[in-house]
Write an enzyme that holds these catalytic residues in place. Structure first.
Site, PDB file in Angstrom:
ATOM      1  N   LYS A 194     -14.424 -35.242 -22.461  1.00  0.00           N
ATOM      2  CA  LYS A 194     -13.128 -34.482 -23.122  1.00  0.00           C
ATOM      3  C   LYS A 194     -13.784 -33.960 -24.258  1.00  0.00           C
ATOM      4  CE  LYS A 194      -8.317 -34.753 -25.026  1.00  0.00           C
ATOM      5  NZ  LYS A 194      -7.337 -35.629 -25.235  1.00  0.00           N
ATOM      6  N   SER A 198      -3.005 -34.513 -23.335  1.00  0.00           N
ATOM      7  CA  SER A 198      -4.024 -33.491 -23.593  1.00  0.00           C
ATOM      8  C   SER A 198      -5.040 -33.623 -22.722  1.00  0.00           C
ATOM      9  CB  SER A 198      -4.245 -33.719 -25.130  1.00  0.00           C
ATOM     10  OG  SER A 198      -4.994 -34.517 -25.469  1.00  0.00           O
ATOM     11  N   SER A 246      -2.108 -39.148 -24.224  1.00  0.00           N
ATOM     12  CA  SER A 246      -2.986 -38.044 -23.859  1.00  0.00           C
ATOM     13  C   SER A 246      -3.650 -38.344 -22.645  1.00  0.00           C
ATOM     14  CB  SER A 246      -3.709 -37.307 -24.933  1.00  0.00           C
ATOM     15  OG  SER A 246      -2.848 -36.673 -25.661  1.00  0.00           O
TER      16      SER A 246
END
Lengths: 465, 68
Positions: A80, A155, A179
């Site tokens: 990420k 997210s 997330s």
């Protein structure tokens, strides 16, 4: 080998050992698949194929020479883009940090590299892990491989989308209010938010210091365990890092659920908030399946979902405002709209609001710990709705708070989300299991028992088989 | 969040508080977003129960536990 792109990390390691597959072949296959399909789902912000192939060549030599570093040696992973990698931009999917080059690897990246994992690139997210899916950012939002018109969750959107599209077997995400678990559930893969402090957060751009966690995402519970074995551990440079770890997180994976006591937090999705009927039915079915596997499933009661969620939002808004206030004052137009709204909220809270939230938090941690005197693992809703359309701003705003993940960022207990069914529209539904502090072993034991009994992990997103 | 809607509250009190927080630029360029932010904060605060024991210890803000 056939179906190379659906191999788990564990299967890839076994194929390397038997010489049916080499790291260079595996990495090239991943890169080819990303090149062929990522324009449909925008999972990656950056792919570094050259570096990945160079690392694969090194891994290949080491493995062939018998110097195997562990189960992740030569395994492709994605990161990420909120986690630092030396010499690479950590953009956080935002204009604000487009040119911010990291000087060193975050410790969690260092651990992956030391274990021989091969980083393919940086994955899409919601801006600063809070604002998305958005179309007013420098990069497009990731989309759901099960239906590209739908929200992939967030997210850690790119991490889950990449796994569901068969681009790689393992990815890292971060989790402040769900997330890791939200996109894992929406994309039909598996995500773990470990115990608070188990995995170092240093080198990860913060959203909310006392809520942030780093966690692994994969397509099998076994791979989650292998990844956690690598990334967990004390970091003296992270003041939130826990001292000492268990390790060997997959030790109990084959033991099944027989004899375990499962507390079903049914009130979260029935009386506290009404889940979509398909979500509720799938959760009841999870309880039934675990019962048939020999677990003792009973209802338990936690503080009300709304109260837990309110505490999480006050803490997150206050702490994220403290991080972003200068940029929001000077460069408000450089944020996407959703991020601007969610972070500016902190400007309207008082110091007393924040302290009150922390006072409630202490009580809530004790309340969850109390329940764990009588049960081993909790069965909890994840999202209360199937994934909505990605272009439906009203549905996204409505469903954003309808989730049962945030409570365990407040308390810090480890939580695992995984697929629990398919909606009538063909979108993944999901369940969340929650464990005692530092008892990821039992948590993964339950997850693996459900994985074997349900078989949902064998389902593939249409168009990616 | 009420994105895209007009916020009647994007007026005096919210804007004064936004300016007090240094958000003059945001308040002038994105008044609806600032109003929506104020609403988000109010909803989060309202979802918290009242504090029963004002002397309850909030420290440390997050309990980091070592592995047993």
């Amino acid at each position: 080998m056939t179906d190379l792109h659906w191999l788990t990390a564990t299967e890839i390691a076994a194929a390397y050992a038997s010489r049916e597959l080499s790291p260079v072949e595996a990495v090239k296959a991943s890169l080819d698949r990303i090149s062929a399909h990522d324009s449909r789902i925008n999972a990656f912000l950056k792919v570094d194929g050259e570096a990945a192939i160079a690392a694969a060549r090194t891994a290949e030599k080491e493995i062939r020479a018998g110097r195997v570093r562990g189960p992740l040696h030569g395994v492709p992973v994605g990161i990420k883009d909120i986690i630092d990698m030396a010499g690479e931009c950590t953009t956080c999917h935002s204009r604000i940090l487009l040119d911010r080059v990291a000087r060193e690897d975050a410790p969690v990246i260092g651990r992956l590299r030391a274990a021989g994992a091969i980083v393919l690139g940086k994955l899409a997210l919601h801006e600063f892990a809070i604002g998305g899916p958005s179309f007013d950012l420098p990069f497009p939002p990731a989309r759901n491989p099960w239906n590209a018109d739908h929200h992939p969750g967030g997210s850690s959107s790119g991490s889950a989308a990449a796994l569901a599209a068969g681009f790689l077997p393992l990815a890292l995400g971060t989790d402040t209010g769900g997330s890791v678990r939200h996109p894992a559930g929406a994309c039909g893969v598996i995500g773990l938010k470990p115990t608070y402090g188990l995995v170092s957060r240093r080198g990860v751009f913060p959203l909310s210091f006392t809520l942030d966690h780093v966690g692994p995402m994969a397509r099998s519970v076994r791979d989650i365990a292998s990844a956690l074995d690598v990334i967990a551990g004390h970091d003296a440079g992270d003041p939130g890092s826990a001292a000492g770890t268990h390790g060997d997180y997959g030790a109990d994976i084959e033991r099944g659920a027989r004899g375990l006591r499962i507390g079903y937090v049914r009130h979260f999705h029935t009386t506290d908030a009404a889940a979509d009927p398909e979500v509720g039915a799938a959760l009841d079915e999870v309880a039934r399946v675990l019962g048939t596997e020999g677990a003792n499933v009973r209802d338990v009661t936690l503080p009300r979902l709304q109260e837990l969620s309110g505490v999480q939002r006050v803490i997150m808004q206050a702490e994220s405002w403290a991080i972003h206030d200068r940029w929001l004052r000077e460069r408000p137009g450089d944020y996407g709209r959703t991020t601007r709204i969610r972070i500016a909220a902190g400007a309207f809270l008082s110091a007393a609001d924040y302290v009150h939230a922390q006072q409630h938090r202490t009580r809530m941690i004790a309340a969850v710990d109390d329940v764990f005197r009588d049960v081993d693992v909790l069965l909890v809703a994840n999202s209360l709705d199937p994934a909505c359309r990605i272009d439906d701003a009203e549905a996204i705003a409505r469903t954003f708070p309808r989730q049962a993940r945030a409570p365990f960022n407040v308390t810090g207990h480890p939580a695992l989300s995984m697929m629990s069914g398919l909606s009538a529209q063909g979108l993944p539904l999901s369940v969340q299991f929650v464990g005692r502090f530092h008892d990821e072993r039992t948590l993964l034991r339950v997850g693996a028992a459900y994985e074997r009994a349900s078989g949902w992990h064998t389902k593939r997103a249409p168009g990616y088989a | 969040m009420m994105q895209g809607k007009t916020h009647p509250s994007a007026t005096t009190e919210v804007m004064l508080r936004a300016r007090a927080a240094g958000l003059d630029l945001a308040a002038s360029r994105f008044p609806e977003d600032i109003a929506a932010a104020a609403e988000e904060a109010a909803r989060a605060r309202d979802d918290m129960p009242a504090i029963e024991d004002v002397a309850a210890e909030p420290w440390p803000p997050m309990c980091v536990r070592g592995a047993p």
